[in-house]
Design a protein around this motif. Structure first.
Motif, short mmCIF file in Angstrom:
data_model
loop_
_atom_site.label_atom_id
_atom_site.label_comp_id
_atom_site.label_asym_id
_atom_site.label_seq_id
_atom_site.Cartn_x
_atom_site.Cartn_y
_atom_site.Cartn_z
N PRO A 254 -54.36 -25.23 -7.59
CA PRO A 254 -53.20 -24.76 -8.43
C PRO A 254 -52.29 -26.03 -8.98
CG PRO A 254 -53.27 -23.33 -6.63
CD PRO A 254 -54.16 -24.61 -6.16
N VAL A 296 -51.40 -23.54 -13.83
CA VAL A 296 -50.65 -22.50 -13.55
C VAL A 296 -49.70 -22.44 -14.93
CG1 VAL A 296 -48.61 -21.50 -12.28
CG2 VAL A 296 -50.66 -22.68 -11.10
N LEU A 326 -52.75 -17.97 -13.04
CA LEU A 326 -53.58 -18.94 -12.90
C LEU A 326 -54.83 -18.88 -13.66
CD1 LEU A 326 -54.22 -21.33 -10.66
CD2 LEU A 326 -55.50 -19.89 -9.46
#
Length: 355
Positions: A254, A296, A326
């Motif tokens: 992420p 993200v 995400l």
């Protein structure tokens, strides 16, 4: 077969220039532990959330370079994640307790177990920690989602059903025209695609295919014979076919997008109006806008239009932050993302930006 891995006490990774978000300091989560032992079922998102108030800043606290971000198979159940607070900015390290040795404490009082580099033998089938719980997105990783307008007319279509039934179920036979390549045995079945409309111009910018099941080619010809192997909805005449793709694992760390993103939520999969955690949504920012899997995005509820009673002017209220998503699959103009958190209901039309 076994894999021989030689590693030292700590794993330290080097941050590539330009990867840091900027001057914003990393903010630790309340009650962040000094160390945490990874267990089966953990995800990169879960682990980073134990240490950071903003889990998407994971690459910074781990000091990952770009290649490691794209292939982050670094952490396994049983590994110990250690929070190093000794420097100007907190850092995470991996500690693996192999062999024997003395113990003590560092300058900050954090226990230190002294180990010599050793050889560790592991079975290859031990799975690394995934980015997120893949059960929520697995159905979307290798199924048709976005199709071109010209593809719609070119794809094979079901023209008849077993015994003239209105709808087919698992194990039933379907007859299709347009299958030119009889070496393809596995097929996805999808409903006629619906347009995804630009929220401002209301013109189609992509066509979304609704997956309804899978089929296996049993006999080639015109029409060809297929057997339905799975279904999420009834399958019938007029439904289209696409070759099945091999699974595409999702293993990206992420992180925020490299550039500025300003988009909107176009749709939520299967058409519900109120969106919450673990829903899959489509946004109108894709690869052409620099969006990549693993990015993200912050979600902001678009401010309402109101009228100033004195001046009679129409004003739009400020956008309000309501959650994060995400990105896990990217097309030219469209991306699909999983809602990771939501402080209130999210709606189609809400704004997505850099976190």
């Amino acid at each position: 077969m076994k894999n021989i891995i030689t590693r030292g006490f700590a794993l330290a990774l080097v941050l590539t220039a330009g990867m840091a978000i900027g001057a914003q300091p990393l903010e630790l989560a309340p009650n962040a532990p000094d160390r945490y032992t990874v267990v089966k079922g953990d995800t990169l998102w879960d682990i980073s959330g134990r240490f950071l108030s903003k889990p998407w800043r994971w690459p910074e606290i781990w000091e990952l370079n770009r290649e490691q971000i794209r292939n982050p198979h670094l952490i396994y159940p049983g590994d110990i994640v250690v929070l190093d607070r000794s420097g100007a900015s907190p850092r995470l390290r991996l500690s693996r307790l192999v062999g024997s040795g003395g113990s003590g404490a560092d300058a900050s009082g954090l226990p230190v177990e002294r180990r010599q580099p050793q050889t560790r033998v592991e079975m290859l089938e031990r799975d690394p920690v995934p980015t997120i719980d893949s059960t929520a997105i697995e159905p979307f990783l290798n199924r048709p989602l976005i199709v071109g307008e010209k593809e719609l007319a070119a794809n094979p279509r079901i023209v008849a059903t077993q015994d003239g039934r209105v709808y087919l179920g698992r194990g039933d036979l379907a007859y299709a025209r347009g299958i030119a390549d009889d070496t393809v045995r596995e097929w996805h079945v999808y409903r006629q695609a619906k347009p995804l409309l630009d929220p401002d111009t209301r013109k189609p910018i992509a066509w979304e295919a609704l997956f309804v099941g899978s089929a296996r080619l049993e006999k080639s010809g015109d029409p060809a014979t297929l057997r339905i192997t799975s279904m999420t909805e009834e399958i019938g005449v007029g439904d289209r076919l696409m070759p099945s793709e091999p699974p595409k694992p999702f293993s990206y760390v992420p992180r925020p997008p490299a550039g500025e993103v300003d988009g909107r939520i176009l749709a939520v999969y299967r058409g519900v109006t109120q969106i919450g955690r673990n829903n899959v949504v489509a946004v109108n920012a894709g690869g052409g806008a620099g969006v990549e899997p693993g990015n993200v995005l912050a979600i902001h509820q678009r401010g309402r239009l109101v009228v100033d009673r004195e001046t009679k002017e129409q004003l739009r209220l400020p956008d309000e932050a309501v959650g994060h998503l995400l990105v896990f699959r990217v097309f030219d103009n469209i991306s699909y993302g999983l809602i990771m958190d939501a402080s209130q209901s999210i709606s189609v039309g809400d704004v997505v930006t850099n976190p």
